[in-house]
Motif scaffolding. Structure first.
Motif, short mmCIF file in Angstrom:
data_model
loop_
_atom_site.label_atom_id
_atom_site.label_comp_id
_atom_site.label_asym_id
_atom_site.label_seq_id
_atom_site.Cartn_x
_atom_site.Cartn_y
_atom_site.Cartn_z
N ALA A 185 0.82 -1.21 0.00
CA ALA A 185 0.00 0.00 0.00
C ALA A 185 0.86 1.26 0.00
O ALA A 185 0.42 2.31 -0.44
N HIS A 186 2.09 1.15 0.51
CA HIS A 186 2.95 2.33 0.58
C HIS A 186 3.62 2.66 -0.74
O HIS A 186 4.22 3.71 -0.89
N SER A 187 3.56 1.74 -1.70
CA SER A 187 4.32 1.94 -2.93
C SER A 187 3.58 2.84 -3.90
O SER A 187 2.45 2.56 -4.29
N HIS A 188 4.20 3.94 -4.26
CA HIS A 188 3.65 4.74 -5.36
C HIS A 188 4.74 5.61 -5.94
O HIS A 188 5.68 6.00 -5.25
N MET A 211 -3.47 -8.93 -7.22
CA MET A 211 -4.05 -9.97 -8.06
C MET A 211 -4.74 -9.22 -9.20
O MET A 211 -5.38 -8.20 -8.96
N PRO A 212 -4.63 -9.71 -10.43
CA PRO A 212 -5.25 -8.94 -11.52
C PRO A 212 -6.70 -8.55 -11.24
O PRO A 212 -7.08 -7.39 -11.42
N VAL A 213 -7.51 -9.49 -10.77
CA VAL A 213 -8.91 -9.14 -10.51
C VAL A 213 -9.02 -8.16 -9.34
O VAL A 213 -9.87 -7.28 -9.32
N GLY A 214 -8.12 -8.28 -8.37
CA GLY A 214 -8.11 -7.35 -7.24
C GLY A 214 -7.82 -5.93 -7.73
O GLY A 214 -8.43 -4.96 -7.29
N ARG A 215 -6.89 -5.84 -8.67
CA ARG A 215 -6.54 -4.55 -9.25
C ARG A 215 -7.73 -4.00 -10.04
O ARG A 215 -8.14 -2.86 -9.84
N GLN A 216 -8.32 -4.82 -10.90
CA GLN A 216 -9.50 -4.36 -11.67
C GLN A 216 -10.61 -3.89 -10.75
O GLN A 216 -11.30 -2.91 -11.04
N ASP A 220 -5.57 4.71 -3.65
CA ASP A 220 -5.38 3.29 -3.97
C ASP A 220 -5.17 3.10 -5.46
O ASP A 220 -4.32 2.32 -5.89
N TRP A 221 -5.94 3.81 -6.26
CA TRP A 221 -5.76 3.73 -7.71
C TRP A 221 -4.34 4.12 -8.07
O TRP A 221 -3.67 3.44 -8.83
N TYR A 222 -3.91 5.26 -7.53
CA TYR A 222 -2.59 5.76 -7.90
C TYR A 222 -1.51 4.74 -7.53
O TYR A 222 -0.58 4.49 -8.28
N SER A 223 -1.70 4.16 -6.36
CA SER A 223 -0.72 3.20 -5.90
C SER A 223 -0.74 1.92 -6.76
O SER A 223 0.28 1.52 -7.31
N TYR A 224 -1.90 1.29 -6.89
CA TYR A 224 -1.93 -0.04 -7.49
C TYR A 224 -2.01 -0.03 -9.01
O TYR A 224 -1.62 -1.01 -9.65
N PHE A 225 -2.52 1.01 -9.63
CA PHE A 225 -2.45 1.04 -11.09
C PHE A 225 -1.04 1.42 -11.55
O PHE A 225 -0.74 1.37 -12.73
#
Ligand code: HEM
Ligand code: HEM
Ligand code: SF4
Ligand code: SF4
Lengths: 509, 240
Positions: A26-29, A98-103, A137-142
């Motif tokens: 969660a900290h990664s961006h 996970m791809p679906v988690g990201r989507q 969250d979007w910024y981080s995980y996308f």
């Protein structure tokens, strides 16, 4: 071994599917873009005031423009087939990788604003409002998706998380939340012509230097021409090829192949960059603007053919999109596909027998080949499906005696990403990059231990840069990554080449 | 009861047809501006038809991904397909020969269907990754289908209903005539749940059924160099 201020995952014997652990990444961006890099691309400089509204509006716009976006958001049945297919999930255990988690980060918002059940029974279908937390969250995980499409191979409906990531980045850009790395680079391409900000004169110097090096080494005058009007072939290659190791050895190889094939070719200072980061940020308009430089250069120089250098995403944009974005290319020679890959060219020359090759020049290595995602799953080489797997291997085998493939579940269409694609090749995402490489490095390490592999060849500038940087974290050597055309270059015997006594001295240093 | 169910089925049919039609229209209307087939992809139209056929009939990609999910899913869907085909006998007169021929297997297909559903539901509890991605609606959909299957099987194997009357009722609906519906509890449950299924279909993930045919990564021909592909909205950019 390189030092890290995070825990480098240990290499396991197999690529294991871990139990999930929430929030580990969660900290990664990445760093945020600045107004200077946003505005040249047509985006607001910073977060706009009514951003929620604007974001939803943009989402609606994309739903109408991209069938992939609409169909993918509606069709997922949460079957879970993709959940263990992403290298970032396998190495970070974070379920949002996970791809679906990201989507779902985006799908939850889509459901809330665009579907009846989401409007009236949000809890039931897991729909949520677009809030600042969700945006974060979007910024981080996308920006933890390398758009490698491995998930799309396994999804029963071909849902490609890369498409969702691209759309998400486009939505974020449109409300002023851009990523520095990609947008700064695109701004540089508009201003100077390539990702590295290398101006024309510097480029000419570099190429002259290469000519001298090759002459000193072989006694043959191999040309590396720039902006030569009337040449047959325009070569567009990633700018890393101009100086970074091992990329530049590949460029030297292209020149030798053209020389032996007896065709005239040229690089262009206008299109001095094959990379097209417009794809990473999901922007059709920017991708088109960057692509048009290639068309303009081809017209100005009056060439007959276009050949692309070794680069993964650039080959996807060139092979799959160039005709769409910057076509039609009816002014070029209709006897050749537009564009061609340098490997297609070299492969054809090998078939024709124009190249004199001494395989033993590469006898100090045992090679394996890394299928770059965008080449493997988003484009093709040659006339037949799967040519993108066969042609690079055929070329390697034509110039090397020792070749071994890695584990079948980690190559070709199932290839594991290098961990640095999709606009993530930046130092501010080092932790993600090192971790994301784990499945690929595991397979490489196994091939080293089991079959004595010493080197891994790649055909992508991003893969090469990424591996050179991350391999040391796993105790491997950065020199183990080589360009395919570097191998060609080693093996090729130029017509009139002086029989070389100090050949041993000039290998890798 | 007869009137209530007649109205219910008219309403459900309208929602189902109009809703699904609208969603398919949305899928069809949005252009695919770029060539994005997941490669290696077929280079001809015929190749694409074959690829989709393999996906729809054998779930090829799912098979590559996970064998357990594939087994349960394939059992469920093939069971469902045969059961639905068997059900056609309530709506056609005379009953088509192929439907006649599968009457026997169709009965046992319901077992595959229910076992498949149970297996898929089990995954939602047992596999931590699948548990994480499951929303309440994902569970409810499986429960709904399980209950439809179980209530139907009860009629087939335990408490029979008068299927001649059932057929008369549905044939009647098709020509706007009211014929009495037997008031057996399992039939009532079965039909009520089926009506719910029809109503939620266009608003739920069941859109995967039409979706697969519209998925650009699966339905595009890999020929971008040979054939220029431009969407209408993208062509406008070229005019400026
Ligand atoms: C073109 C026709 C269809 C195709 C190709 C298809 C294919 C698939 C596939 C590949 C899956 C994923 C694996 C799984 O989780 O089971 C799936 C899931 C599912 N399908 Fe279908 N399907 C079709 C039609 C239908 C229909 C008509 C229904 C219902 C009436 C249905 C209900 C479901 C359900 C409920 C799931 C989710 C199962 C779960 O929760 O794990 N499908 N389908
Ligand atoms: C209007 C639509 C429907 C009607 C009138 C209907 C009616 C019936 C009847 C009368 C039976 C008992 C058959 C017998 O005694 O031999 C039955 C069985 C069954 N029904 Fe339905 N049903 C309908 C829709 C569905 C749907 C949509 C599903 C699945 C999603 C389904 C699943 C089953 C199953 C699994 C059985 C047991 C196996 C069999 O006999 O084929 N039904 N149904
Ligand atoms: S495209 Fe690649 S990086 Fe992105 S979610 Fe899919 S597997 Fe992961
Ligand atoms: S494989 Fe496809 S349908 Fe299944 S959960 Fe992943 S994205 Fe959804």
């Amino acid at each position: 071994m390189a030092k890290a201020d995070f825990k480098v995952p240990e290499l396991q014997e197999f690529i294991e599917v871990p139990l999930l652990e929430e929030g580990t990444m969660a900290h990664s961006h990445p760093f945020h873009s600045k107004p200077d890099f946003q505005e040249p691309l047509g985006y607001p400089g910073e977060l706009v005031e009514n951003w929620e509204e604007k974001a939803i509006e943009k989402m609606g716009d994309l739903l109408g423009k991209y069938r992939s976006f609409q169909v993918f958001l509606d069709s997922c049945v949460k079957c879970g087939a993709c959940t263990d297919k992403c290298h970032y999930y396998l190495s970070t255990k974070d379920p949002k990788n996970m791809p679906v988690g990201r989507q779902d980060l985006l799908r939850k918002v889509y459901r809330r604003y665009f579907t009846l059940p989401g409007k009236y029974f949000p809890k039931l279908v897991g729909a949520v409002d677009l809030t600042k937390d969700v945006l974060d969250d979007w910024y981080s995980y996308f920006h933890q998706c390398s758009q490698c499409r491995r998930c799309s191979v396994f999804c029963p409906y071909g849902i490609d998380t890369a498409e969702i990531s691209m759309a998400a980045r486009e939505i974020m850009d449109s409300i002023g939340v851009g990523q520095k790395y990609c947008n700064e680079i695109i701004a540089k391409v508009y201003k100077i012509g390539n990702n590295l900000g290398l101006p024309g004169p510097a480029l000419a110097d570099t190429l002259e230097g290469l000519e001298e090096d090759v002459y000193d080494e072989t006694g043959v005058e191999v040309k590396y021409p720039l902006d030569q009007k009337g040449a047959d072939i325009l070569v567009v290659t990633p700018s890393a090829d101009f100086f970074a190791e091992p990329h530049v050895d590949g460029l030297i190889g292209y020149g030798k192949v053209f020389h032996e094939a007896g065709v005239s070719w040229t690089l262009s200072s206008k299109a001095s960059e094959a990379a097209n980061f417009g794809m990473f940020i999901g922007s059709y308009e920017n991708m088109r603007r960057i692509s048009l430089r290639i068309r303009e250069a081809a017209l100005e120089l009056g060439v007959k053919r276009i050949v692309m250098g070794e680069c993964g995403h650039a080959w996807r944009v060139a092979y799959s999109f160039l005709n769409t974005l910057a076509g039609p290319f009816d002014f070029l020679d209709p006897n050749y596909p537009v564009p061609q890959h340098i490997l297609e060219f070299t492969y054809n020359e090998i078939q024709k027998g124009t190249l004199k090759l001494d395989k033993s020049a590469n006898d100090d290595k045992v090679l394996t080949f890394h299928d770059s995602c965008n080449v493997a799953r988003a484009s093709r080489m040659g006339p037949k499906p799967g040519g993108q797997f066969e042609i690079p291997r055929a070329v390697i085998k034509a110039v090397c005696n020792n070749f071994v493939d890695m584990d079948a579940d980690t190559i070709q269409e199932k290839s594991f990403c290098c961990g640095g694609g999709g606009g993530l090749l930046t130092d501010d995402l080092m932790e993600l990059r090192v971790k994301g490489a784990q499945p690929r490095v595991t397979a490489l390490k196994n091939a080293m231990d089991d079959s004595g592999v010493t080197h891994m060849a790649a055909v992508c500038a991003i893969c090469k840069s990424q591996f050179t940087k991350v391999l040391p974290y796993y105790g491997l050597d950065m020199d183990q990554i080589v360009s395919v055309h570097q191998l060609v270059s080693e093996a090729i015997i130029l017509t009139g080449q002086k029989s070389d006594e100090d050949e041993d001295g000039e290998d890798e240093d | 009861m007869t009137v209530v169910f007649a109205l219910l089925f008219y309403a459900a049919s309208i929602v189902f047809v109009a809703g699904l039609g609208y969603r398919i229209y949305r899928f069809a209307k949005a252009p695919a501006p770029l060539k994005i087939p997941t490669t290696p992809a077929p280079v001809t139209e015929a190749g694409v038809v074959l690829r989709l056929f393999r996906e729809v009939v054998f779930f090829e990609s799912l098979f590559k991904a996970t064998k357990w999910t594939w087994i349960f899913s394939w059992a469920f869907h093939m069971g469902l397909f045969l059961v639905l085909a068997r059900h056609l006998r309530y709506f056609t007169d005379p009953v088509w020969t192929p439907v006649e021929l599968i009457q026997f297997i169709g009965k046992y297909a319901s077992i595959a269907m229910v076992v498949g559903l149970a297996g898929l539901w089990g995954r939602r509890f047992l596999v931590d990754r699948v548990r994480y991605i499951s929303a309440p609606s994902d569970h409810l959909m499986l429960i709904l289908l399980l209950l439809i299957g179980l209530s139907g099987m009860t009629m087939t194997f335990v408490a029979h209903t008068d299927i001649v009357l059932v057929k008369a009722f549905f044939r009647g609906l098709m020509t706007f005539h009211l014929n009495p519906l037997p008031a057996d509890p399992f039939l009532i449950i079965h039909l009520l749940l089926v009506a719910i299924l029809m109503i939620v279909f266009p608003f739920s993930k069941l859109l995967h059924a039409p979706g697969i045919f519209f998925s650009p990564t699966r339905n595009q021909v890999d020929n971008p160099r040979e054939k220029r592909h431009v969407a209408a909205w993208a062509r406008k950019l070229e005019e400026t």
